[in-house]
Design an enzyme around this catalytic site. Structure first.
Site, PDB file in Angstrom:
ATOM      1  N   ASP A  24     -53.045  63.067  81.605  1.00  0.00           N
ATOM      2  CA  ASP A  24     -53.781  63.896  80.637  1.00  0.00           C
ATOM      3  C   ASP A  24     -54.168  65.200  81.321  1.00  0.00           C
ATOM      4  O   ASP A  24     -54.192  65.283  82.555  1.00  0.00           O
ATOM      5  CB  ASP A  24     -55.043  63.181  80.134  1.00  0.00           C
ATOM      6  CG  ASP A  24     -55.762  63.997  79.061  1.00  0.00           C
ATOM      7  OD1 ASP A  24     -55.093  64.485  78.136  1.00  0.00           O
ATOM      8  OD2 ASP A  24     -56.990  64.175  79.152  1.00  0.00           O
ATOM      9  N   SER A  25     -54.494  66.200  80.500  1.00  0.00           N
ATOM     10  CA  SER A  25     -54.969  67.460  81.059  1.00  0.00           C
ATOM     11  C   SER A  25     -56.271  67.246  81.838  1.00  0.00           C
ATOM     12  O   SER A  25     -56.580  68.038  82.726  1.00  0.00           O
ATOM     13  CB  SER A  25     -55.205  68.464  79.931  1.00  0.00           C
ATOM     14  OG  SER A  25     -56.147  67.929  79.025  1.00  0.00           O
ATOM     15  N   CYS A  87     -51.952  62.490  76.173  1.00  0.00           N
ATOM     16  CA  CYS A  87     -52.518  63.780  75.789  1.00  0.00           C
ATOM     17  C   CYS A  87     -51.718  64.254  74.579  1.00  0.00           C
ATOM     18  O   CYS A  87     -50.486  64.393  74.655  1.00  0.00           O
ATOM     19  CB  CYS A  87     -52.368  64.759  76.952  1.00  0.00           C
ATOM     20  SG  CYS A  87     -52.850  66.460  76.565  1.00  0.00           S
ATOM     21  N   GLU A 172     -65.149  67.905  78.375  1.00  0.00           N
ATOM     22  CA  GLU A 172     -64.700  68.128  79.757  1.00  0.00           C
ATOM     23  C   GLU A 172     -65.885  68.556  80.648  1.00  0.00           C
ATOM     24  O   GLU A 172     -65.929  68.237  81.826  1.00  0.00           O
ATOM     25  CB  GLU A 172     -63.590  69.192  79.736  1.00  0.00           C
ATOM     26  CG  GLU A 172     -62.677  69.244  80.911  1.00  0.00           C
ATOM     27  CD  GLU A 172     -61.766  68.028  81.145  1.00  0.00           C
ATOM     28  OE1 GLU A 172     -61.290  67.939  82.270  1.00  0.00           O
ATOM     29  OE2 GLU A 172     -61.543  67.174  80.254  1.00  0.00           O
ATOM     30  N   CYS A 206     -56.856  63.518  69.554  1.00  0.00           N
ATOM     31  CA  CYS A 206     -57.075  64.101  70.877  1.00  0.00           C
ATOM     32  C   CYS A 206     -57.767  63.020  71.679  1.00  0.00           C
ATOM     33  O   CYS A 206     -58.755  62.428  71.209  1.00  0.00           O
ATOM     34  CB  CYS A 206     -57.941  65.349  70.796  1.00  0.00           C
ATOM     35  SG  CYS A 206     -58.405  65.972  72.435  1.00  0.00           S
ATOM     36  N   HIS A 208     -59.656  63.098  74.113  1.00  0.00           N
ATOM     37  CA  HIS A 208     -61.032  63.387  74.530  1.00  0.00           C
ATOM     38  C   HIS A 208     -62.056  63.002  73.446  1.00  0.00           C
ATOM     39  O   HIS A 208     -63.222  62.780  73.756  1.00  0.00           O
ATOM     40  CB  HIS A 208     -61.213  64.884  74.805  1.00  0.00           C
ATOM     41  CG  HIS A 208     -60.704  65.348  76.130  1.00  0.00           C
ATOM     42  ND1 HIS A 208     -59.377  65.368  76.453  1.00  0.00           N
ATOM     43  CD2 HIS A 208     -61.367  65.830  77.224  1.00  0.00           C
ATOM     44  CE1 HIS A 208     -59.228  65.853  77.686  1.00  0.00           C
ATOM     45  NE2 HIS A 208     -60.431  66.142  78.165  1.00  0.00           N
TER      46      HIS A 208
HETATM   47  N1  DGL Z   1     -56.777  64.981  75.700  1.00  0.00           N
HETATM   48  C1  DGL Z   1     -55.981  66.114  75.294  1.00  0.00           C
HETATM   49  C2  DGL Z   1     -55.349  65.835  73.931  1.00  0.00           C
HETATM   50  O1  DGL Z   1     -55.238  64.688  73.572  1.00  0.00           O
HETATM   51  C3  DGL Z   1     -56.832  67.338  75.401  1.00  0.00           C
HETATM   52  C4  DGL Z   1     -56.067  68.555  75.445  1.00  0.00           C
HETATM   53  C5  DGL Z   1     -56.718  69.724  76.128  1.00  0.00           C
HETATM   54  O2  DGL Z   1     -56.709  69.776  77.347  1.00  0.00           O
HETATM   55  O3  DGL Z   1     -57.165  70.639  75.408  1.00  0.00           O
HETATM   56  O4  DGL Z   1     -54.926  66.726  73.220  1.00  0.00           O
END
Ligand code: DGL
Length: 287
Positions: A24-25, A87, A172, A206, A208
């Site tokens: 993931d990011s 992600c 984040e 998402c 997050h």
């Molecule tokens: N968890 C990522 C997603 O599902 C977040 C993306 C991001 O870094 O903006 O899209």
């Protein structure tokens, strides 16, 4: 063969372990990894959060592809035969290009899978009104990937999508429980309900967003069910490994989990605990 001093140590290392890579990011993929590890505890795993460059959500196609590809390459060098892009943004903006253009040069046995298709395959089973709200990052929503994929399986479904560009930075930065987060949670939920008052299902597209679920519930009518992706992706991976015995056999099975971040490990361990639900001791990696 001369390899020079700048080559990174993992290039020399012959791996005895062949884990599943989960990417993931940042922290969000840990919400998916948590479900995967609970359902399939026998496999070895590497998790990588590219926290130093998160969020990805507002970045261009080229940048997201470049960052994601770099992380995928790292997983392969670390011995992973299979990488899950946990992600949505990377799945929406980079997965297809990686699968079609980049993967062939890494060897035919390597695989990269995303989270959009497994979610699209089942989301229509949740709704009674045939009306689903989809919340995601700007990158995911603007890509139109969910509309495209969901319609392949549920052609008659009404989909209302909205980008929530402030939610990933809030999560984040560890502000998901703060009173300040309420403003942006209510703002996007109100926008979605104005656009689509008939939704009975809300997809958190998402990884997050599950961290904001208690606040989301506050502003959503009680009859609207919230769907997060952890369980869906875990079930889909179990099914995939059942159908691909060679891949299942290639992954080592000692139940080991290693966590890597491209940023501060102390921060990662503190925030990661909430996302993953148990203690994390992460390692720093410079890509
Ligand atoms: N968890 C990522 C997603 O599902 C977040 C993306 C991001 O870094 O903006 O899209």
């Amino acid at each position: 063969m001369y390899v020079g001093f700048i080559a990174k140590p993992y290039l020399y290392y012959m791996h005895s372990s062949h884990p599943i890579g989960v990417f993931d990011s940042g922290y969000g993929g840990l919400t998916v990894f948590r479900s995967i590890a609970a359902l399939l505890p026998e496999y070895d795993y590497l998790y990588l959060g590219d926290n130093a460059r998160a969020p990805y959500g507002n970045r261009s196609f080229e940048t997201i592809h470049q960052y994601t590809l770099q992380c995928v390459e790292w997983f392969f060098k670390m011995g992973c035969p299979l990488v899950i892009l946990a992600c949505n943004t990377a799945s929406a903006k980079a997965l297809r290009t990686i699968q079609q253009n980049d993967l062939p040069r890494f060897g035919s046995e390597k695989r990269v899978l995303g989270v959009i298709r497994p979610t699209a395959e089942v989301i229509g089973n949740y709704t009674r009104t045939n009306t689903v709200g989809v919340l995601g990052t700007k990158g995911t929503i603007q890509s139109g990937s969910y509309e495209l994929e969901i319609r392949k399986f549920f052609p008659d479904i009404n989909i209302y999508s909205l980008a929530c560009p402030m939610w990933v930075p809030i999560v984040e930065l560890g502000e998901y429980n703060s009173p300040g987060a309420d403003y942006y949670v209510q703002k996007y939920i109100d926008e979605l309900l104005t656009m689509a008052p008939d939704i009975d299902t809300l997809l958190l597209a998402c990884t997050h967003y599950p961290l904001l679920v208690e606040k989301i519930k506050k502003y959503l009518p009680a009859h609207v069910q919230i769907v997060a992706q952890g369980g869906i992706v875990a079930n889909s991976l179990q099914d995939y490994l059942g159908r691909h015995e060679d891949m299942a056999a290639a992954i080592t099975k000692t139940g080991a989990k290693r966590f890597f971040t491209t940023d501060d490990t102390t921060d990662f361990d503190v925030h990661g605990l909430t996302f993953f639900g148990s203690e994390i001791k992460s390692e720093f990696v410079h890509l």
